[in-house]
Motif scaffolding. Structure first.
Motif, PDB file in Angstrom:
ATOM      1  N   THR A 339       0.860  -1.182   0.000  1.00 33.33           N
ATOM      2  CA  THR A 339       0.000   0.000   0.000  1.00 33.33           C
ATOM      3  C   THR A 339       0.893   1.228   0.000  1.00 33.33           C
ATOM      4  O   THR A 339       2.092   1.153   0.325  1.00 33.33           O
ATOM      5  N   MET A 340       0.314   2.372  -0.306  1.00 33.14           N
ATOM      6  CA  MET A 340       1.123   3.580  -0.352  1.00 33.14           C
ATOM      7  C   MET A 340       1.607   3.980   1.032  1.00 33.14           C
ATOM      8  O   MET A 340       2.754   4.431   1.200  1.00 33.14           O
ATOM      9  N   ASP A 341       0.773   3.794   2.057  1.00 28.32           N
ATOM     10  CA  ASP A 341       1.201   4.131   3.418  1.00 28.32           C
ATOM     11  C   ASP A 341       2.387   3.270   3.833  1.00 28.32           C
ATOM     12  O   ASP A 341       3.370   3.769   4.399  1.00 28.32           O
ATOM     13  N   ASP A 342       2.302   1.959   3.566  1.00 29.66           N
ATOM     14  CA  ASP A 342       3.412   1.068   3.920  1.00 29.66           C
ATOM     15  C   ASP A 342       4.657   1.402   3.105  1.00 29.66           C
ATOM     16  O   ASP A 342       5.790   1.308   3.608  1.00 29.66           O
ATOM     17  N   THR A 343       4.463   1.787   1.849  1.00 32.68           N
ATOM     18  CA  THR A 343       5.608   2.128   1.003  1.00 32.68           C
ATOM     19  C   THR A 343       6.327   3.362   1.536  1.00 32.68           C
ATOM     20  O   THR A 343       7.565   3.411   1.587  1.00 32.68           O
ATOM     21  N   LYS A 344       5.559   4.368   1.952  1.00 37.70           N
ATOM     22  CA  LYS A 344       6.175   5.574   2.514  1.00 37.70           C
ATOM     23  C   LYS A 344       6.942   5.236   3.792  1.00 37.70           C
ATOM     24  O   LYS A 344       8.051   5.740   4.019  1.00 37.70           O
ATOM     25  N   ALA A 345       6.353   4.380   4.626  1.00 40.19           N
ATOM     26  CA  ALA A 345       7.046   3.974   5.854  1.00 40.19           C
ATOM     27  C   ALA A 345       8.313   3.198   5.527  1.00 40.19           C
ATOM     28  O   ALA A 345       9.358   3.366   6.183  1.00 40.19           O
ATOM     29  N   GLN A 346       8.246   2.360   4.505  1.00 36.46           N
ATOM     30  CA  GLN A 346       9.410   1.562   4.130  1.00 36.46           C
ATOM     31  C   GLN A 346      10.553   2.447   3.639  1.00 36.46           C
ATOM     32  O   GLN A 346      11.722   2.213   3.982  1.00 36.46           O
ATOM     33  N   ILE A 347      10.227   3.475   2.870  1.00 40.10           N
ATOM     34  CA  ILE A 347      11.274   4.384   2.391  1.00 40.10           C
ATOM     35  C   ILE A 347      11.879   5.159   3.552  1.00 40.10           C
ATOM     36  O   ILE A 347      13.096   5.379   3.613  1.00 40.10           O
ATOM     37  N   THR A 348      11.037   5.574   4.512  1.00 44.01           N
ATOM     38  CA  THR A 348      11.545   6.248   5.706  1.00 44.01           C
ATOM     39  C   THR A 348      12.494   5.337   6.473  1.00 44.01           C
ATOM     40  O   THR A 348      13.570   5.764   6.925  1.00 44.01           O
ATOM     41  N   ALA A 349      12.108   4.060   6.615  1.00 49.04           N
ATOM     42  CA  ALA A 349      12.973   3.103   7.301  1.00 49.04           C
ATOM     43  C   ALA A 349      14.270   2.874   6.529  1.00 49.04           C
ATOM     44  O   ALA A 349      15.350   2.747   7.123  1.00 49.04           O
ATOM     45  N   LEU A 350      14.169   2.831   5.192  1.00 45.85           N
ATOM     46  CA  LEU A 350      15.364   2.639   4.368  1.00 45.85           C
ATOM     47  C   LEU A 350      16.374   3.757   4.613  1.00 45.85           C
ATOM     48  O   LEU A 350      17.576   3.504   4.756  1.00 45.85           O
ATOM     49  N   LYS A 351      15.888   4.980   4.683  1.00 49.93           N
ATOM     50  CA  LYS A 351      16.785   6.109   4.942  1.00 49.93           C
ATOM     51  C   LYS A 351      17.400   6.013   6.331  1.00 49.93           C
ATOM     52  O   LYS A 351      18.562   6.403   6.536  1.00 49.93           O
ATOM     53  N   ALA A 352      16.639   5.474   7.297  1.00 45.07           N
ATOM     54  CA  ALA A 352      17.129   5.398   8.675  1.00 45.07           C
ATOM     55  C   ALA A 352      18.170   4.303   8.862  1.00 45.07           C
ATOM     56  O   ALA A 352      19.080   4.440   9.696  1.00 45.07           O
ATOM     57  N   VAL A 353      18.049   3.198   8.115  1.00 44.74           N
ATOM     58  CA  VAL A 353      18.971   2.078   8.343  1.00 44.74           C
ATOM     59  C   VAL A 353      20.333   2.328   7.687  1.00 44.74           C
ATOM     60  O   VAL A 353      21.320   1.664   8.044  1.00 44.74           O
ATOM     61  N   ILE A 354      20.422   3.268   6.756  1.00 44.66           N
ATOM     62  CA  ILE A 354      21.700   3.496   6.067  1.00 44.66           C
ATOM     63  C   ILE A 354      22.791   3.914   7.049  1.00 44.66           C
ATOM     64  O   ILE A 354      23.862   3.283   7.091  1.00 44.66           O
ATOM     65  N   PRO A 355      22.595   4.956   7.875  1.00 39.37           N
ATOM     66  CA  PRO A 355      23.675   5.314   8.811  1.00 39.37           C
ATOM     67  C   PRO A 355      23.940   4.233   9.845  1.00 39.37           C
ATOM     68  O   PRO A 355      25.088   4.049  10.271  1.00 39.37           O
ATOM     69  N   ALA A 356      22.901   3.513  10.270  1.00 37.34           N
ATOM     70  CA  ALA A 356      23.103   2.460  11.262  1.00 37.34           C
ATOM     71  C   ALA A 356      23.969   1.338  10.695  1.00 37.34           C
ATOM     72  O   ALA A 356      24.897   0.837  11.355  1.00 37.34           O
ATOM     73  N   ARG A 357      23.700   0.931   9.472  1.00 34.55           N
ATOM     74  CA  ARG A 357      24.476  -0.139   8.848  1.00 34.55           C
ATOM     75  C   ARG A 357      25.899   0.340   8.540  1.00 34.55           C
ATOM     76  O   ARG A 357      26.874  -0.422   8.684  1.00 34.55           O
ATOM     77  N   THR A 358      26.043   1.602   8.121  1.00 34.09           N
ATOM     78  CA  THR A 358      27.375   2.140   7.828  1.00 34.09           C
ATOM     79  C   THR A 358      28.239   2.160   9.088  1.00 34.09           C
ATOM     80  O   THR A 358      29.430   1.811   9.052  1.00 34.09           O
ATOM     81  N   SER A 359      27.636   2.530  10.210  1.00 35.34           N
ATOM     82  CA  SER A 359      28.380   2.549  11.479  1.00 35.34           C
ATOM     83  C   SER A 359      28.815   1.144  11.868  1.00 35.34           C
ATOM     84  O   SER A 359      29.939   0.943  12.357  1.00 35.34           O
ATOM     85  N   TRP A 360      27.939   0.170  11.662  1.00 35.27           N
ATOM     86  CA  TRP A 360      28.299  -1.224  12.002  1.00 35.27           C
ATOM     87  C   TRP A 360      29.463  -1.690  11.139  1.00 35.27           C
ATOM     88  O   TRP A 360      30.411  -2.322  11.631  1.00 35.27           O
ATOM     89  N   LEU A 361      29.429  -1.388   9.836  1.00 33.37           N
ATOM     90  CA  LEU A 361      30.521  -1.788   8.945  1.00 33.37           C
ATOM     91  C   LEU A 361      31.834  -1.140   9.369  1.00 33.37           C
ATOM     92  O   LEU A 361      32.892  -1.787   9.373  1.00 33.37           O
ATOM     93  N   ALA A 362      31.774   0.143   9.729  1.00 33.96           N
ATOM     94  CA  ALA A 362      32.990   0.834  10.168  1.00 33.96           C
ATOM     95  C   ALA A 362      33.521   0.233  11.469  1.00 33.96           C
ATOM     96  O   ALA A 362      34.741   0.098  11.649  1.00 33.96           O
TER      97      ALA A 362
END
Length: 685
Positions: A339-362
């Motif tokens: 659904t569009m609501d879930d898609t918007k939430a998923q994109i928000t989550a995608l943006k949030a996990v990028i710095p978290a995953r980058t920090s773990w890799l570092a």
């Protein structure tokens, strides 16, 4: 049956251009004479000119034999013809120019002398017979050395290239395969470039009578005066190719993702994570194709490959078609936003996990994601699988959010071990931000409406080399070009076709590899939960499907042949419904109940639910028990009676058997559903 292999472009019409004539041995004598005359014709002109010169000298002598003015005129004419011949021969080779000038000078000099003194005067008859014959023979020798299969082809090639605007271009090499001819082109320096060859491709295709995208050009990376021309006369992709099954079952997402075949039979494969040793960057992918071009089916093939790998999780969205496209894959997708609501939430989550995953890799010293990231780390921390975000029918998402909604993630996600795939029909500036399009980098392009659409997805190098998806439109579903990281540029303009993947194959991959697929790691899960809360933590998880089974088996069973049962009954009964052997008629009335006997229920051992790792250990112990008992072959059916021990389904047991095959503990046999037990290798002390 003898097969003639072409050696140059001219051999696409070799019979006409080389002047071959096949002699029928059954022809009469007149046919032989005609054949010999035909073969002699090309060599007659020098002799005809020599004879004509001798004959014309007779009337010339009668007219100018005693004329001083005639002598001056003939001498000037002889000199003028020689100079004109030398000037006219400038565009030809130096050898041909000199040969022509000497021939004209000798011929006109003899003719002048014969016209003034008479052809029979002094040494003129001997000079005519010897010199004229020698000059005619030199031209025959020159022609004989030039007219051969190779020479005829070269001459015809030059004529063809000149016709399409590539004059002075030389064919330096020719490689011929059963359905592919490759020619090396040497362009005249300072006059033509590979761009000129690119512009001439449509004319070349027309001249060779092949499809427009059957002629391609690849420029030389080190020399701008060279190019490679490829001609593929027949379309070998018409029949298509069925999906052959997982290319790397249980392998890593870093292994190639096989999605189809090229026109020469080579595998069409793509790579998502980067590889520093191979000099390959991580990939974001733009998939583009008009309705009916096979774009969605190609995407399903790629995702079917992805879900058979052990170290990747998939987030996918399709607010336009919901389950219509992704339906068979939903149980294998960690988070499906329909659904569009879930898609918007998923994109928000995608943006949030990028710095978290980058920090773990570092933290653990990784410059980019690699397969080792998915393994348990040295301090006991769980690994982090690769994350693939797949936006199906992304135009609706972009339209209802922001045309730059994917720009930030596309620019930042590679370093976080995230691959982004955006699939839409037309990647124009009104559908997707040019910044986003530039950040994706790689493209998989199916049939399009026109060349303007192709410019939105294909790089200039591919289009200059002859890539033209607009030639297919929606008439050839699955036909596509793949211009992606890790794909040599020589393949960018080579047509391929995605595999034909039936729903049954997708369902089987979803069910059989359920035990192999990774789960969302704590770092990604925590970041997503903090960003969107219940939209992630309470995301819909779709149940695994039942595997297709043979008739008479339970869902999820193993494919085996049904054993026929021999019902050998004697149906001769007496009047009371019982024969002399005690057979009872099932239709007879039951006798009245006289007493009821209570029977104690069987003792059932307590059932303890095991965790996934404990269940896997139990499977290994059961296999060891069978091996200790002397069994050399085993199958999932042999484990079924032990299922209740660890509360696992038949599908899970099947997936564990597949994992044992991958780990080398079992090996497939010629019998379906049976595997050979491979003894454990002793550990070195």
């Amino acid at each position: 049956m003898r097969r003639h292999q072409p050696q140059t472009m001219a051999h696409f019409d070799a019979g006409q251009q080389a002047g071959y004539l096949h002699l029928d041995p059954n022809q009469h004598a007149g046919g032989v004479g005609e054949y010999l005359l035909h073969r002699a014709k090309p060599y007659l002109p020098p002799w005809i000119v020599a004879a004509g010169t001798g004959v014309l000298s007779l009337p010339a002598n009668a007219m100018w034999g005693e004329s001083a003015a005639g002598a001056v005129g003939l001498t000037l004419a002889s000199l003028g013809l020689t100079v004109a011949t030398w000037w006219a021969g400038k565009p030809t080779s130096q050898q041909r120019r000199l040969h022509s000038a000497i021939t004209v000078a000798a011929g006109t000099s003899w003719f002048t002398a014969a016209a003034l003194a008479g052809p029979a005067a002094g040494p003129l008859p001997s000079l005519y017979l010897i010199g004229g014959s020698a000059l005619a023979a030199t031209w025959n020798i020159r022609q004989l050395l030039r007219v051969n299969p190779e020479g005829a082809g070269d001459s015809a090639d030059k004529g063809l290239l000149e016709k399409v605007g590539l004059a002075k271009t030389m064919v330096t090499s020719a490689t011929v395969q059963p359905n592919k001819a490759t020619f090396g082109l040497q362009l005249p320096g300072g006059e033509l470039t590979p761009d000129d060859v690119s512009k001439a491709l449509p004319k070349l295709a027309s001249a060779l009578r092949v499809a427009k995208n059957a002629v391609r050009m690849t420029p030389d990376a080190d020399d701008s005066s060279k190019a490679v021309l490829t001609v593929v006369p027949n379309d070998l992709l018409k029949a298509g190719a069925p999906y052959p099954g997982p290319s790397y079952p249980g392998g890593s997402i870093a292994d190639p993702i096989h999605v189809g075949i090229y026109e020469d039979g080579a595998d069409m494969a793509m790579f998502f994570p980067g590889d520093p040793e191979a000099g390959r960057n991580a990939m974001h992918l733009l998939i583009m194709g008009m309705t009916g071009s096979g774009k969605s089916e190609g995407g399903l093939t790629a995702l079917t490959e992805v879900i058979t790998r052990r170290d990747v999780i998939v987030w996918a969205s399709d607010p336009a078609k919901a389950e219509q496209t992704l339906g068979p894959l939903l149980p294998a997708i960690d988070w499906a936003a329909l659904t569009m609501d879930d898609t918007k939430a998923q994109i928000t989550a995608l943006k949030a996990v990028i710095p978290a995953r980058t920090s773990w890799l570092a933290k653990y010293g990784y410059k980019q994601w690699e397969p080792a990231c998915a393994e348990t780390q040295a301090d006991g921390s769980p690994g982090m699988p690769y994350l693939l975000y797949w936006a199906e029918e992304a135009a609706k998402t972009i339209r209802e959010t922001d045309d730059d909604v994917f720009t930030g993630p596309a620019q930042e996600a590679r370093s976080a071990g995230i691959g982004i795939v955006i699939s839409l029909q037309r990647a124009s500036g009104t559908q997707i931000s040019t910044d986003t399009r530039a950040s994706l980098g790689s493209s998989w392009v199916f049939g399009l409406r026109d060349d303007r659409d192709a410019m939105f997805a294909l790089p200039d190098e591919a289009m200059d080399a002859g890539a033209s998806p607009q030639a297919w439109k929606d008439k050839k579903p699955g036909y596509s070009y793949l211009t992606a990281n890790g794909i040599p540029e020589t393949f960018w303009a080579t047509p391929g076709r995605s595999y034909l993947t039936p729903v049954d194959a997708i369902t089987r991959a979803v069910a059989e590899f359920a035990g192999v697929r990774a789960q969302c790691d704590p770092v990604t899960a925590k970041a997503a939960a903090l960003a969107v809360g219940p939209a992630f933590t309470q995301r819909t998880r779709h149940p695994l499907p039942a595997l297709p089974t043979a008739a008479g088996e339970e869902d999820g069973g193993i494919y085996e042949e049904n054993t026929p049962v021999d019902y050998d009954y004697d149906l001769t009964a007496d009047e009371d419904g019982e024969d002399e052997d005690g057979w009872i008629d099932p239709d007879a009335e039951l006798p009245p109940v006289e007493r009821v006997v209570e029977i104690a229920p069987p003792e059932v051992p307590p059932r303890t639910k095991l965790g996934q790792n404990e269940a896997r250990q139990a499977m290994a112990e059961i296999l060891a028990e069978f091996e200790a008992a002397g069994h050399t072959e085993i199958g999932p059916v042999d484990f079924m009676e032990h299922c209740d021990r660890f509360h696992r389904s038949r599908q899970w047991v099947s997936s564990q058997v597949s994992e044992m095959v991958i780990k080398g503990r079992l090996r497939e046999t010629d019998t379906a559903g049976r595997y050979e037990i491979i003894p454990l290798q002793p550990t070195a002390a």
